[in-house]
Motif scaffolding. Structure first.
Motif, PDB file in Angstrom:
ATOM      1  N   PHE A 119      34.447  46.614  39.247  1.00 15.38           N
ATOM      2  CA  PHE A 119      34.120  45.314  39.013  1.00 15.38           C
ATOM      3  C   PHE A 119      33.028  45.458  38.225  1.00 15.38           C
ATOM      4  CE2 PHE A 119      35.904  43.193  42.813  1.00 15.38           C
ATOM      5  CZ  PHE A 119      36.417  44.685  43.625  1.00 15.38           C
ATOM      6  N   ALA A 125      35.799  42.616  35.222  1.00 17.50           N
ATOM      7  CA  ALA A 125      35.533  41.615  36.292  1.00 17.50           C
ATOM      8  C   ALA A 125      34.789  40.584  35.250  1.00 17.50           C
ATOM      9  CB  ALA A 125      34.733  42.052  37.219  1.00 17.50           C
ATOM     10  N   LYS A 151      45.801  35.811  36.452  1.00 17.62           N
ATOM     11  CA  LYS A 151      46.949  37.299  37.240  1.00 17.62           C
ATOM     12  C   LYS A 151      47.937  35.878  36.805  1.00 17.62           C
ATOM     13  CE  LYS A 151      43.958  35.663  40.420  1.00 17.62           C
ATOM     14  NZ  LYS A 151      43.793  36.212  42.140  1.00 17.62           N
ATOM     15  N   LYS A 171      40.660  43.192  47.101  1.00 13.22           N
ATOM     16  CA  LYS A 171      39.735  43.321  48.074  1.00 13.22           C
ATOM     17  C   LYS A 171      41.084  42.649  48.696  1.00 13.22           C
ATOM     18  CE  LYS A 171      35.403  42.231  49.807  1.00 13.22           C
ATOM     19  NZ  LYS A 171      34.057  41.889  49.429  1.00 13.22           N
ATOM     20  N   HIS A 172      40.943  43.330  49.857  1.00 17.77           N
ATOM     21  CA  HIS A 172      42.051  42.886  50.453  1.00 17.77           C
ATOM     22  C   HIS A 172      41.592  42.498  52.307  1.00 17.77           C
ATOM     23  CE1 HIS A 172      45.667  41.234  52.084  1.00 17.77           C
ATOM     24  NE2 HIS A 172      46.599  42.470  53.006  1.00 17.77           N
ATOM     25  N   SER A 217      38.138  47.150  50.213  1.00 15.17           N
ATOM     26  CA  SER A 217      38.355  47.306  48.177  1.00 15.17           C
ATOM     27  C   SER A 217      38.848  48.231  48.142  1.00 15.17           C
ATOM     28  CB  SER A 217      36.258  47.656  47.735  1.00 15.17           C
ATOM     29  OG  SER A 217      36.444  45.490  48.436  1.00 15.17           O
ATOM     30  N   ASP A 241      46.626  36.733  45.186  1.00  8.83           N
ATOM     31  CA  ASP A 241      45.329  36.236  45.257  1.00  8.83           C
ATOM     32  C   ASP A 241      44.573  37.228  46.047  1.00  8.83           C
ATOM     33  OD1 ASP A 241      46.711  34.014  44.282  1.00  8.83           O
ATOM     34  OD2 ASP A 241      46.532  33.641  46.983  1.00  8.83           O
ATOM     35  N   SER A 242      44.952  38.419  45.931  1.00  9.10           N
ATOM     36  CA  SER A 242      43.528  39.458  46.398  1.00  9.10           C
ATOM     37  C   SER A 242      43.118  40.428  44.514  1.00  9.10           C
ATOM     38  CB  SER A 242      44.504  40.736  47.508  1.00  9.10           C
ATOM     39  OG  SER A 242      45.389  41.310  47.318  1.00  9.10           O
ATOM     40  N   ARG A 283      41.310  40.850  42.041  1.00 10.35           N
ATOM     41  CA  ARG A 283      39.611  40.262  42.210  1.00 10.35           C
ATOM     42  C   ARG A 283      38.783  40.393  40.217  1.00 10.35           C
ATOM     43  NH1 ARG A 283      35.732  39.943  45.844  1.00 10.35           N
ATOM     44  NH2 ARG A 283      34.955  39.317  44.207  1.00 10.35           N
TER      45      ARG A 283
END
Length: 237
Positions: free
Chosen positions: A113, A117, A167, A181-182, A186, A219-220, A222
């Protein structure tokens, strides 16, 4: 006390001085509890080998043999033998004659992150820059821990990455750094990404057969970066 432990403690202190950081900052980077190193420096007590390994992995510019034995120079130099292995070369990639790639620390507590990110990228301060010729454009480099991609990538290797901002642009079968992140947890790892049978899911596969594939919703994800190349130092650890 382990043989020469007092000398190792002195060399850890020299690393802190050279980095212009506190011992507490080193503890944070290697994900150690506050006082693990500073207490040993103060009292001369032993440091667990796992923390010495963590220092080697998180400070790759320093000569591990020097840290552990005092032999050689403190910093790696051009005399250190290393190999660069290209992992991904896409049709659209264009090699650059030379590029200055920022090398970021990889503290277990920070994860990707703070590194790839987009919203965090400017907050990450490189610890050094790597000059690599004739390589596709890369956004950064990080040392890797763990053995999930062994023998292709071993703990302590440096991977060069290119950020993926969308993505939907995942290229199935390529090797990536991914932050997941699910369900409140993490995860950060380097793995091959394959298309899962379940709609909307991706399958993360290790090179090491001892690690089972795992699936997460796309979608998880990040943060994501495709691994373009690895650097492996050959000097003795």
């Amino acid at each position: 006390m382990l043989p020469a432990m007092s000398s190792i403690l002195e060399r850890i202190n020299k690393i802190a001085e050279h980095e212009k950081v506190t011992i507490s900052s080193i503890e944070t980077r290697i994900n150690a509890s506050k006082g693990v190193l500073s207490r040993s420096l103060r009292t001369g007590t032993d440091i667990s080998s796992k923390w010495l390994t963590a220092i080697v992995e998180n400070y790759p510019l320093y000569n591990a043999e020097w840290l552990l034995t005092g032999r050689g120079e403190m910093l790696r130099d051009a005399g250190d033998r290393f190999t660069v292995k290209q992992i991904s070369k896409l049709r659209a990639d264009r090699d650059k004659d030379v590029q200055r790639i920022p090398l970021y620390p990889m503290a277990a507590s920070a994860g990707i992150f703070e590194i790839i990110a987009s919203e965090q990228h400017l907050k990450s301060i490189p610890i050094e820059y790597i000059h690599i010729p004739r390589m596709p454009e890369c956004d950064g480099a990080v040392p890797i821990t763990g053995d999930s991609m062994y023998p292709l990538i071993k703990s302590g290797d440096i991977v060069l990455f290119k950020e993926v901002h969308d993505k939907t642009n995942i290229i199935w079968g390529e090797m990536y750094l991914a932050a997941i992140k699910h369900r409140g947890d993490s995860f950060f790892f380097s793995k091959y990404i394959q298309k899962a049978e379940r709609e909307g899911y991706a399958r993360f596969v290790s090179a090491n057969s001892h690690h089972q594939p795992v699936e997460f919703p796309i979608d998880s994800i990040r943060a994501l970066a495709i691994i373009k190349a690895t650097i492996r130092f050959q000097s003795s650890f």
